[in-house]
Motif scaffolding. Structure first.
Motif, PDB file in Angstrom:
ATOM      1  N   ILE A   1       0.836  -1.201   0.000  1.00  0.00           N
ATOM      2  CA  ILE A   1       0.000   0.000   0.000  1.00  0.00           C
ATOM      3  C   ILE A   1       0.873   1.254   0.000  1.00  0.00           C
ATOM      4  O   ILE A   1       0.668   2.168  -0.800  1.00  0.00           O
ATOM      5  N   ARG A   2       1.859   1.299   0.873  1.00  0.00           N
ATOM      6  CA  ARG A   2       2.730   2.481   0.943  1.00  0.00           C
ATOM      7  C   ARG A   2       3.497   2.682  -0.352  1.00  0.00           C
ATOM      8  O   ARG A   2       3.611   3.797  -0.859  1.00  0.00           O
ATOM      9  N   SER A   3       4.049   1.619  -0.891  1.00  0.00           N
ATOM     10  CA  SER A   3       4.800   1.700  -2.133  1.00  0.00           C
ATOM     11  C   SER A   3       3.887   2.159  -3.278  1.00  0.00           C
ATOM     12  O   SER A   3       4.251   3.046  -4.057  1.00  0.00           O
ATOM     13  N   GLY A   4       2.716   1.552  -3.352  1.00  0.00           N
ATOM     14  CA  GLY A   4       1.766   1.912  -4.409  1.00  0.00           C
ATOM     15  C   GLY A   4       1.311   3.356  -4.318  1.00  0.00           C
ATOM     16  O   GLY A   4       1.232   4.062  -5.330  1.00  0.00           O
ATOM     17  N   LEU A   5       1.028   3.822  -3.106  1.00  0.00           N
ATOM     18  CA  LEU A   5       0.595   5.216  -2.947  1.00  0.00           C
ATOM     19  C   LEU A   5       1.719   6.186  -3.322  1.00  0.00           C
ATOM     20  O   LEU A   5       1.464   7.237  -3.918  1.00  0.00           O
ATOM     21  N   GLY A   6       2.945   5.819  -2.995  1.00  0.00           N
ATOM     22  CA  GLY A   6       4.086   6.653  -3.395  1.00  0.00           C
ATOM     23  C   GLY A   6       4.202   6.741  -4.909  1.00  0.00           C
ATOM     24  O   GLY A   6       4.421   7.820  -5.471  1.00  0.00           O
ATOM     25  N   LYS A   7       4.035   5.599  -5.578  1.00  0.00           N
ATOM     26  CA  LYS A   7       4.082   5.586  -7.044  1.00  0.00           C
ATOM     27  C   LYS A   7       2.948   6.425  -7.636  1.00  0.00           C
ATOM     28  O   LYS A   7       3.158   7.139  -8.621  1.00  0.00           O
TER      29      LYS A   7
END
Length: 177
Positions: free
Chosen positions: A159-165
């Motif tokens: 989730i964190r990685s995806g939101l950053g992207k």
């Protein structure tokens, strides 16, 4: 815990009777809401039932393991509620829908949708699944992990990685406009 892992309901009931009050008390103190504490206390013991086989005595006592789960769930719920308020501080007075007679507004909505769909292409399928599950079902990290049958750390990372992207993709798109 071995009995609970072997699906002995009496063992779960006995553990619940001995520990539910301290779990409930902890969750009430964190969330400051009795209804939420009741719900989360039951969720914690449901997780104990489901995940009893993962308990490792070397990591601490059974009560400590349960209390850690309760604390995590309560904090996740608080964060979720705070995010919900930040995203829509006027939930009681939702924004009016775009009038069909306003073609400029309708175009803007379609364009925003197109930009968001384009930004979603930067996500891996796992990141997208975790984000969509959390967002559309309004679930905490724990709940997403349970629903997807994945470790909570994996869910948080995705989730964190995806939101950053997504932030980066949308920022690039907005600069290009």
């Amino acid at each position: 815990m071995q009995s609970i892992a072997a699906r002995d309901q009496r063992a779960l009931h006995a553990l619940y009777e001995r520990t539910h009050r301290i779990v409930f008390t902890l969750v009430v103190r964190i969330t400051n809401n009795r209804e939420t504490a009741e719900e989360l206390t039951l969720d914690v013991f449901y997780d104990v039932w489901r995940r009893a086989s993962t308990y490792d005595a070397a990591g601490g006592s059974v009560v400590g393991w349960i209390m850690n789960q309760a604390r995590s769930r309560a904090i996740d719920r608080l964060r979720f509620e705070q995010r919900k308020k930040r995203v829509n501080p006027h939930a009681d007075n939702p924004l009016p829908a775009t009038a069909a007679s306003d073609p400029h507004a309708a175009f803007d909505v379609r364009e925003q949708g197109r930009l968001l769909r384009h930004a979603l292409t930067v996500l891996t399928p796992d990141e997208r699944q975790a984000i969509e599950t959390a967002f559309f079902s309004e679930l905490t990290y724990d709940e997403v992990a349970a629903r997807l049958n994945q470790p909570i750390g994996t869910v948080k990372t995705r989730i964190r990685s995806g939101l950053g992207k997504l932030r980066q993709a949308l920022a690039k798109t907005m600069k290009g406009l």
